[in-house]
Design a protein around this motif. Structure first.
Motif, PDB file in Angstrom:
ATOM      1  N   ARG A 187      -3.508   2.811 -12.396  1.00 43.30           N
ATOM      2  CA  ARG A 187      -4.880   1.941 -13.246  1.00 43.30           C
ATOM      3  C   ARG A 187      -4.048   1.755 -14.263  1.00 43.30           C
ATOM      4  O   ARG A 187      -4.375  -0.153 -14.898  1.00 43.30           O
ATOM      5  N   ARG A 234       0.954  -0.905   0.003  1.00 44.32           N
ATOM      6  CA  ARG A 234      -0.057  -0.372  -0.428  1.00 44.32           C
ATOM      7  C   ARG A 234       0.481   1.204  -0.275  1.00 44.32           C
ATOM      8  O   ARG A 234       0.204   1.834   0.159  1.00 44.32           O
ATOM      9  N   ASP A 250      -1.078   5.036  -4.627  1.00 42.63           N
ATOM     10  CA  ASP A 250      -2.424   5.139  -3.982  1.00 42.63           C
ATOM     11  C   ASP A 250      -3.831   3.888  -4.972  1.00 42.63           C
ATOM     12  O   ASP A 250      -2.863   4.179  -6.568  1.00 42.63           O
ATOM     13  N   GLY A 251      -4.646   3.440  -4.648  1.00 40.58           N
ATOM     14  CA  GLY A 251      -4.908   2.726  -5.728  1.00 40.58           C
ATOM     15  C   GLY A 251      -5.837   2.938  -6.234  1.00 40.58           C
ATOM     16  O   GLY A 251      -6.065   2.242  -7.580  1.00 40.58           O
ATOM     17  N   THR A 252      -6.148   4.504  -6.216  1.00 37.85           N
ATOM     18  CA  THR A 252      -7.113   5.388  -6.628  1.00 37.85           C
ATOM     19  C   THR A 252      -6.493   6.016  -7.607  1.00 37.85           C
ATOM     20  O   THR A 252      -7.370   6.431  -8.969  1.00 37.85           O
ATOM     21  N   ASP A 253      -5.004   5.758  -8.097  1.00 34.08           N
ATOM     22  CA  ASP A 253      -4.518   6.481  -9.037  1.00 34.08           C
ATOM     23  C   ASP A 253      -4.914   6.379 -10.357  1.00 34.08           C
ATOM     24  O   ASP A 253      -4.687   4.995 -10.791  1.00 34.08           O
ATOM     25  N   PRO A 254      -5.108   7.515 -11.259  1.00 36.26           N
ATOM     26  CA  PRO A 254      -5.684   6.686 -12.755  1.00 36.26           C
ATOM     27  C   PRO A 254      -4.177   6.487 -14.045  1.00 36.26           C
ATOM     28  O   PRO A 254      -4.083   5.215 -14.100  1.00 36.26           O
TER      29      PRO A 254
END
Length: 121
Positions: free
Chosen positions: A100, A90, A93-97
């Motif tokens: 992704r 972790r 940031d898993g929400t980082d475009p």
């Protein structure tokens, strides 16, 4: 110079013989195993084609650039493992475009080898 066949051509011919001449005479578990071997040969051929086109290096570069951008040090040979470790721990940031996008690039590269039909759907 002696005409030497390309690795891809050797794999293609061996796969053709396996599927056309050997597998039809097999049954049950043996046929399943022959088809698995033929599938592995097709994957190896696709991987060779990708290498010839420089795609693995391009994907590795994408991963290394992302890691460097986020101050995650690692070796070029282990860029994908370094990325996986950073996601698991972790540190990213898993929400980082951008993350992704990198993960999508890796997934698509794997699918082009392992299951190219999935990308066509």
């Amino acid at each position: 110079m002696i005409n030497q066949p390309e690795t891809r051509d050797l794999l293609a011919e061996a796969r053709r013989v396996l599927l056309d001449s050997i597998a039809p005479d097999l049954g049950g578990e043996r046929k399943y195993q022959a088809l698995m071997i033929a599938n592995a040969m097709a994957m190896a051929m696709r991987e060779l084609e990708q290498r010839e086109q420089g795609q693995p290096e391009e994907t590795d570069h994408t991963v290394r650039a992302y890691l460097a951008e986020h101050s995650i040090d690692g070796t070029a040979a282990e860029a994908e493992a370094d990325l996986a470790r950073a996601v698991f721990e972790r540190r990213l940031d898993g929400t980082d475009p951008a993350l992704r996008s990198v993960l999508r690039t890796l997934t698509e590269a794997r699918l082009r080898i392992n299951n190219p039909g999935f990308l066509e759907r």
